[in-house]
Design an enzyme around this catalytic site. Sequence first.
Site, PDB file in Angstrom:
ATOM      1  N   CYS A 133       0.811  -1.229   0.000  1.00 39.55           N
ATOM      2  CA  CYS A 133       0.000   0.000   0.000  1.00 39.55           C
ATOM      3  C   CYS A 133       0.841   1.276   0.000  1.00 39.55           C
ATOM      4  O   CYS A 133       0.532   2.243  -0.703  1.00 39.55           O
ATOM      5  CB  CYS A 133      -0.948  -0.004   1.194  1.00 39.55           C
ATOM      6  SG  CYS A 133      -0.190  -0.599   2.707  1.00 39.55           S
ATOM      7  N   SER A 163      -5.421   0.327  10.015  1.00 37.01           N
ATOM      8  CA  SER A 163      -6.155  -0.647   9.194  1.00 37.01           C
ATOM      9  C   SER A 163      -5.206  -1.455   8.309  1.00 37.01           C
ATOM     10  O   SER A 163      -5.568  -2.541   7.861  1.00 37.01           O
ATOM     11  CB  SER A 163      -7.237   0.035   8.351  1.00 37.01           C
ATOM     12  OG  SER A 163      -6.659   1.049   7.559  1.00 37.01           O
ATOM     13  N   GLY A 164      -3.986  -0.943   8.084  1.00 35.62           N
ATOM     14  CA  GLY A 164      -2.968  -1.698   7.351  1.00 35.62           C
ATOM     15  C   GLY A 164      -2.586  -2.981   8.066  1.00 35.62           C
ATOM     16  O   GLY A 164      -2.051  -3.904   7.459  1.00 35.62           O
ATOM     17  N   ARG A 239       3.894   3.885  12.138  1.00 35.02           N
ATOM     18  CA  ARG A 239       2.473   3.616  12.410  1.00 35.02           C
ATOM     19  C   ARG A 239       1.938   4.747  13.285  1.00 35.02           C
ATOM     20  O   ARG A 239       2.558   5.097  14.284  1.00 35.02           O
ATOM     21  CB  ARG A 239       2.321   2.288  13.139  1.00 35.02           C
ATOM     22  CG  ARG A 239       0.866   1.855  13.291  1.00 35.02           C
ATOM     23  CD  ARG A 239       0.248   1.327  12.014  1.00 35.02           C
ATOM     24  NE  ARG A 239       0.912   0.116  11.589  1.00 35.02           N
ATOM     25  CZ  ARG A 239       0.778  -0.408  10.378  1.00 35.02           C
ATOM     26  NH1 ARG A 239      -0.008   0.162   9.478  1.00 35.02           N
ATOM     27  NH2 ARG A 239       1.429  -1.507  10.040  1.00 35.02           N
ATOM     28  N   HIS A 246      -3.187   6.077   4.506  1.00 35.43           N
ATOM     29  CA  HIS A 246      -1.767   6.297   4.811  1.00 35.43           C
ATOM     30  C   HIS A 246      -1.385   7.673   4.257  1.00 35.43           C
ATOM     31  O   HIS A 246      -1.809   8.049   3.156  1.00 35.43           O
ATOM     32  CB  HIS A 246      -0.893   5.246   4.130  1.00 35.43           C
ATOM     33  CG  HIS A 246      -1.005   3.863   4.701  1.00 35.43           C
ATOM     34  ND1 HIS A 246      -1.728   3.550   5.818  1.00 35.43           N
ATOM     35  CD2 HIS A 246      -0.415   2.696   4.285  1.00 35.43           C
ATOM     36  CE1 HIS A 246      -1.610   2.249   6.076  1.00 35.43           C
ATOM     37  NE2 HIS A 246      -0.823   1.705   5.149  1.00 35.43           N
ATOM     38  N   ASN A 319      -5.604   3.289   2.232  1.00 34.14           N
ATOM     39  CA  ASN A 319      -4.744   2.113   2.088  1.00 34.14           C
ATOM     40  C   ASN A 319      -5.510   0.832   1.793  1.00 34.14           C
ATOM     41  O   ASN A 319      -4.969  -0.094   1.197  1.00 34.14           O
ATOM     42  CB  ASN A 319      -3.891   1.925   3.353  1.00 34.14           C
ATOM     43  CG  ASN A 319      -4.718   1.879   4.617  1.00 34.14           C
ATOM     44  OD1 ASN A 319      -5.426   2.846   4.931  1.00 34.14           O
ATOM     45  ND2 ASN A 319      -4.668   0.788   5.340  1.00 34.14           N
TER      46      ASN A 319
HETATM   47  O1  3JN Z   1       1.163  -2.266   7.582  1.00 33.50           O
HETATM   48  C1  3JN Z   1       0.607  -1.781   6.589  1.00 33.50           C
HETATM   49  O2  3JN Z   1       0.102  -0.659   6.595  1.00 33.50           O
HETATM   50  C2  3JN Z   1       0.561  -2.569   5.351  1.00 33.50           C
HETATM   51  C3  3JN Z   1       0.792  -4.008   5.607  1.00 33.50           C
HETATM   52  C4  3JN Z   1       1.085  -4.862   4.654  1.00 33.50           C
HETATM   53  C5  3JN Z   1       1.387  -6.253   4.918  1.00 33.50           C
HETATM   54  C6  3JN Z   1       1.144  -6.795   6.174  1.00 33.50           C
HETATM   55  C7  3JN Z   1       1.469  -8.100   6.455  1.00 33.50           C
HETATM   56  C8  3JN Z   1       2.037  -8.893   5.481  1.00 33.50           C
HETATM   57  C9  3JN Z   1       1.936  -7.060   3.910  1.00 33.50           C
HETATM   58  C10 3JN Z   1       2.144  -6.503   2.546  1.00 33.50           C
HETATM   59  O3  3JN Z   1       1.171  -6.261   1.832  1.00 33.50           O
HETATM   60  O4  3JN Z   1       3.295  -6.309   2.160  1.00 33.50           O
HETATM   61  C11 3JN Z   1       2.273  -8.389   4.208  1.00 33.50           C
HETATM   62  C12 3JN Z   1       2.926  -9.257   3.209  1.00 33.50           C
HETATM   63  O5  3JN Z   1       2.256  -9.675   2.256  1.00 33.50           O
HETATM   64  O6  3JN Z   1       4.112  -9.529   3.367  1.00 33.50           O
END
Ligand code: 3JN
Length: 338
Positions: A133, A163-164, A239, A246, A319
């Site tokens: 995101c 929410s991410g 965060r 975001h 996001n």
């Molecule tokens: O923390 C955020 O705002 C975005 C989080 C993304 C995320 C969280 C856990 C695992 C990911 C990602 O999309 O890169 C992953 C992952 O797929 O590794």
Amino acid sequence: MLHKKDQYNIAVAGSTGAVGRKILEILEERNFPVAKLKALASARSVGQTLKFKGNPVVVEELNEGSFEGMDIALFSAGASVSRQFAPFAVKSNCIVIDNSSAFRMEPDIPLVVPEVNPGSIGQDPGIIANPNCSTIQMVVALKPIHDKFRIKRVVVSTYQSVSGSGQKAINELRNQTRNVMDGKPVKHNVYPHQIAFNCLPHIDLFLENGYTKEEMKMVNETQKILGDSSIMVSPTTVRVPVFYSHSESVNVETINPVNAREVKELLSGMDGVQVFDDPESNEYPLAIDCADKDEVFIGRIRDDISGVNAINFWVVSDNLRKGAALNAVQIAEYLVNR
Ligand code: 3JN
């Protein structure tokens, strides 16, 4: 290979999560030509009922046979689930659009933001990766700047909403905020520290080089999407106690002389971008205003006064929408419309 049809069979893996639910909502909202919708999730969620176009959809267990007869599968159940099950979808001739980091850096797998690099999708894609995101909203802004001025270096700090980290983190911020206000003890489970009334310079795991995985995703994915490994990216991901959207503070140094006026004009013409930049009327993008919107919002566009050939801006986007579900659905739209 996706054969032209009037309507397509769509599977959503991870359908009960925050992004999965958003995918159903956006498929409906954009009137995606869906013949059959299959909502898939782990055994734990089987039997739950979701809604699609006013009809109940019963969640089925994700397994090796889930993709028979499906045309497109949108995965949003984490990297290990994608690694385990995406190959079965591909074997069933079902194109995978994957929201996780599992395949993003595989050289043969396109990593796609439709406004930026749709051309990287070949004629017969098996898996298409959806970027992180934080990367998506930044590259939408960087693309026209790179095309015109050639980007040398990007320094970015993010202000990422809870929410991410999914629904549990949304609940954690809500509960902690209430408990702080009521003078009650504050517990944390999702994050290593209290997030309410706080900022945590820590997203995903720390790596050997002192950066986090989230930060290195921004480095590697930006270079891959813009097709230029010479672009240097130096991120700090943070965060913040915000529910949705975001925000990012971005400094971009270019090879060719750059100025804020031209960048503002360029960004105003970019698909999927809304420039919202009138400091005199206190107008700049805000997380709470960008939540539930589709665009990438950009403001505070200004020349860097520190003596380098650079500009600064502030970029905000939802996001869960452009950063995840909407981008994935836009990739599916590209596949069916091209
Ligand atoms: O923390 C955020 O705002 C975005 C989080 C993304 C995320 C969280 C856990 C695992 C990911 C990602 O999309 O890169 C992953 C992952 O797929 O590794």
